[in-house]
Scaffold this motif. Structure first.
Motif, PDB file in Angstrom:
ATOM      1  N   TYR A  63       0.815  -1.125   0.085  1.00  0.00           N
ATOM      2  CA  TYR A  63      -0.025  -0.014   0.115  1.00  0.00           C
ATOM      3  C   TYR A  63       0.796   1.198   0.011  1.00  0.00           C
ATOM      4  O   TYR A  63       1.902   1.193   0.385  1.00  0.00           O
ATOM      5  CB  TYR A  63      -0.766  -0.066   1.298  1.00  0.00           C
ATOM      6  CG  TYR A  63      -2.062  -0.854   1.074  1.00  0.00           C
ATOM      7  CD1 TYR A  63      -3.235  -0.587   1.143  1.00  0.00           C
ATOM      8  CD2 TYR A  63      -1.735  -2.240   1.484  1.00  0.00           C
ATOM      9  CE1 TYR A  63      -4.213  -1.664   1.175  1.00  0.00           C
ATOM     10  CE2 TYR A  63      -2.773  -3.425   1.658  1.00  0.00           C
ATOM     11  CZ  TYR A  63      -4.158  -2.891   1.426  1.00  0.00           C
ATOM     12  OH  TYR A  63      -4.952  -3.807   1.527  1.00  0.00           O
ATOM     13  N   ALA A  64       0.247   2.434  -0.496  1.00  0.00           N
ATOM     14  CA  ALA A  64       0.815   3.702  -0.418  1.00  0.00           C
ATOM     15  C   ALA A  64      -0.221   4.791  -0.121  1.00  0.00           C
ATOM     16  O   ALA A  64      -1.195   4.611  -0.580  1.00  0.00           O
ATOM     17  CB  ALA A  64       1.868   3.959  -1.517  1.00  0.00           C
ATOM     18  N   SER A  65       0.309   5.957   0.453  1.00  0.00           N
ATOM     19  CA  SER A  65      -0.575   7.077   0.424  1.00  0.00           C
ATOM     20  C   SER A  65      -0.856   7.751  -0.760  1.00  0.00           C
ATOM     21  O   SER A  65      -0.230   7.463  -1.882  1.00  0.00           O
ATOM     22  CB  SER A  65      -0.303   7.844   1.645  1.00  0.00           C
ATOM     23  OG  SER A  65       0.620   8.723   1.205  1.00  0.00           O
ATOM     24  N   THR A  66      -2.017   8.616  -0.836  1.00  0.00           N
ATOM     25  CA  THR A  66      -2.237   9.354  -1.919  1.00  0.00           C
ATOM     26  C   THR A  66      -1.253  10.710  -2.041  1.00  0.00           C
ATOM     27  O   THR A  66      -1.523  11.464  -3.038  1.00  0.00           O
ATOM     28  CB  THR A  66      -3.528  10.003  -1.701  1.00  0.00           C
ATOM     29  OG1 THR A  66      -3.747  10.724  -0.445  1.00  0.00           O
ATOM     30  CG2 THR A  66      -4.790   9.109  -1.699  1.00  0.00           C
ATOM     31  N   ILE A  91      -3.720   6.390   4.825  1.00  0.00           N
ATOM     32  CA  ILE A  91      -2.406   6.331   5.458  1.00  0.00           C
ATOM     33  C   ILE A  91      -1.628   7.258   5.101  1.00  0.00           C
ATOM     34  O   ILE A  91      -0.448   7.747   5.188  1.00  0.00           O
ATOM     35  CB  ILE A  91      -1.913   5.072   5.205  1.00  0.00           C
ATOM     36  CG1 ILE A  91      -1.594   4.830   3.634  1.00  0.00           C
ATOM     37  CG2 ILE A  91      -2.502   3.904   5.861  1.00  0.00           C
ATOM     38  CD1 ILE A  91      -0.828   3.599   3.119  1.00  0.00           C
ATOM     39  N   ARG A  92      -2.313   8.446   4.638  1.00  0.00           N
ATOM     40  CA  ARG A  92      -1.515   9.788   4.330  1.00  0.00           C
ATOM     41  C   ARG A  92      -0.812  10.493   5.625  1.00  0.00           C
ATOM     42  O   ARG A  92      -1.405  10.024   6.754  1.00  0.00           O
ATOM     43  CB  ARG A  92      -2.422  10.879   3.423  1.00  0.00           C
ATOM     44  CG  ARG A  92      -3.553  11.174   4.062  1.00  0.00           C
ATOM     45  CD  ARG A  92      -4.371  12.195   3.322  1.00  0.00           C
ATOM     46  NE  ARG A  92      -5.696  12.546   3.864  1.00  0.00           N
ATOM     47  CZ  ARG A  92      -6.138  12.930   4.901  1.00  0.00           C
ATOM     48  NH1 ARG A  92      -5.065  13.641   5.592  1.00  0.00           N
ATOM     49  NH2 ARG A  92      -7.294  13.181   5.273  1.00  0.00           N
ATOM     50  N   VAL A 144      -7.555   1.501   6.747  1.00  0.00           N
ATOM     51  CA  VAL A 144      -6.590   0.660   5.795  1.00  0.00           C
ATOM     52  C   VAL A 144      -5.998  -0.574   6.330  1.00  0.00           C
ATOM     53  O   VAL A 144      -6.039  -1.688   5.775  1.00  0.00           O
ATOM     54  CB  VAL A 144      -5.791   1.787   5.255  1.00  0.00           C
ATOM     55  CG1 VAL A 144      -4.716   1.187   4.184  1.00  0.00           C
ATOM     56  CG2 VAL A 144      -6.121   3.073   4.841  1.00  0.00           C
ATOM     57  N   VAL A 145      -5.733  -0.452   7.514  1.00  0.00           N
ATOM     58  CA  VAL A 145      -5.270  -1.467   8.395  1.00  0.00           C
ATOM     59  C   VAL A 145      -6.096  -2.890   8.352  1.00  0.00           C
ATOM     60  O   VAL A 145      -5.783  -3.866   8.318  1.00  0.00           O
ATOM     61  CB  VAL A 145      -4.417  -1.276   9.671  1.00  0.00           C
ATOM     62  CG1 VAL A 145      -4.202  -2.545  10.485  1.00  0.00           C
ATOM     63  CG2 VAL A 145      -3.400  -0.169   9.614  1.00  0.00           C
ATOM     64  N   ALA A 146      -7.228  -2.388   8.639  1.00  0.00           N
ATOM     65  CA  ALA A 146      -8.348  -3.429   8.649  1.00  0.00           C
ATOM     66  C   ALA A 146      -8.671  -3.963   7.481  1.00  0.00           C
ATOM     67  O   ALA A 146      -8.824  -5.357   7.268  1.00  0.00           O
ATOM     68  CB  ALA A 146      -9.594  -2.881   9.143  1.00  0.00           C
ATOM     69  N   HIS A 161       4.135   7.732   6.210  1.00  0.00           N
ATOM     70  CA  HIS A 161       4.846   8.955   6.750  1.00  0.00           C
ATOM     71  C   HIS A 161       4.926   8.749   8.153  1.00  0.00           C
ATOM     72  O   HIS A 161       4.697   8.433   9.001  1.00  0.00           O
ATOM     73  CB  HIS A 161       3.937  10.074   6.511  1.00  0.00           C
ATOM     74  CG  HIS A 161       3.238  10.231   4.848  1.00  0.00           C
ATOM     75  ND1 HIS A 161       3.852  11.189   4.150  1.00  0.00           N
ATOM     76  CD2 HIS A 161       2.238   9.407   4.388  1.00  0.00           C
ATOM     77  CE1 HIS A 161       3.381  10.925   2.733  1.00  0.00           C
ATOM     78  NE2 HIS A 161       2.229  10.085   3.107  1.00  0.00           N
ATOM     79  N   GLY A 162       6.191   9.589   8.362  1.00  0.00           N
ATOM     80  CA  GLY A 162       6.736   9.729   9.608  1.00  0.00           C
ATOM     81  C   GLY A 162       5.977   9.806  10.924  1.00  0.00           C
ATOM     82  O   GLY A 162       5.778   9.350  11.926  1.00  0.00           O
ATOM     83  N   ALA A 163       5.181  10.971  10.975  1.00  0.00           N
ATOM     84  CA  ALA A 163       4.361  11.473  12.099  1.00  0.00           C
ATOM     85  C   ALA A 163       3.256  10.399  12.209  1.00  0.00           C
ATOM     86  O   ALA A 163       2.866   9.812  13.188  1.00  0.00           O
ATOM     87  CB  ALA A 163       4.162  12.689  12.096  1.00  0.00           C
ATOM     88  N   ALA A 164       2.625  10.336  11.094  1.00  0.00           N
ATOM     89  CA  ALA A 164       1.577   9.206  11.102  1.00  0.00           C
ATOM     90  C   ALA A 164       1.826   7.897  11.462  1.00  0.00           C
ATOM     91  O   ALA A 164       1.209   7.099  12.420  1.00  0.00           O
ATOM     92  CB  ALA A 164       1.032   8.926   9.480  1.00  0.00           C
TER      93      ALA A 164
END
Length: 230
Positions: A63-66, A91-92, A144-146, A161-164
């Motif tokens: 997966y990747a974010s937008t 997951i952005r 997204v994890v689910a 992303h780092g903070a996320a």
């Protein structure tokens, strides 16, 4: 190849990978808007070696974010494994709101990180100035994890992303707390490996290649609680 350990129910191995370096990372800017910048030359090289770095992982879904930077980071891994990149908004990066594109190594970045770590500590109603609150962030990331867990995949990588990543891990992994997440900044293409399920919870196995140990006192993360959003 490492595979997820089977326990009661479906247990998934989850790799949360921070994207490669961007120009905003170099300039320490709170850059969270979609679609965002691409990668620096260093970021491209970091993405290119990611398949080798994860060679022992039996990844079944990617997966990747937008945001463009995560998709560019995921592309070499997708090519090496013959996988499609599943792009998901959930997951952005955590939205900076009114702090967008302000310097992350100042009081603006301190406010950003203080807010997201408050979410991980349970203050989900606190809102990022002009942005989302903790409940909204965790709901979209959890979804997204689910989805990945429901697919039946044993091992899943998500380029995020780092903070996320740090906030979600501190909120959801039973052996990661806020002091640990605050003290362990995640470098570009650094990976947090977890195991578990949405139903049974999560355990962090490693953080940027190091086994997760019990967290000590809160401390600086390179630049104390002012990491630029990425």
């Amino acid at each position: 190849m490492r595979a997820a350990i089977e326990t009661e129910g479906h247990c998934m191995r989850l790799l949360l990978v921070r994207h490669g370096q961007t120009p905003a990372n170099v300039d320490y800017l709170l850059d969270t808007a979609v679609p965002g910048p691409g990668l620096t030359e260093l970021g491209v090289r970091q993405a290119a070696v990611l398949p080798q770095a994860l060679v022992e992982e039996d990844i079944e879904a990617l997966y990747a974010s937008t945001l463009i930077r995560t998709q560019l980071t995921a592309a070499p891994l997708a090519a090496a494994r013959g996988l499609d990149v599943l792009v998901r908004d959930g997951i952005r990066e955590i939205t900076a709101g009114d702090l967008e594109m302000l310097p992350g190594d100042t009081e603006h970045g301190e406010l950003y990180m203080r807010t997201v770590f408050a979410w991980a500590a349970g203050d989900l109603g606190l809102r990022m100035p002009g942005g989302e609150d903790g409940a909204e962030f965790l709901a979209r990331y959890d979804a997204v994890v689910a989805e990945a867990a429901a697919s039946g995949a044993q091992s899943v990588a998500m380029v995020s992303h780092g903070a996320a990543i740090r906030t979600w891990a501190a909120a959801r992994a039973h052996n990661v707390d806020v002091p640990f997440a605050a003290a362990h900044r995640l470098a570009n293409t650094g990976t947090v490996v977890l195991e578990g399920s949405p139903a049974d919870g999560w355990k962090a196995l490693s953080w940027a290649g190091a086994t997760v140990e019990p967290a000590g006192e809160a401390g600086p993360t390179g630049r104390p609680l002012t990491d630029p959003a990425d």
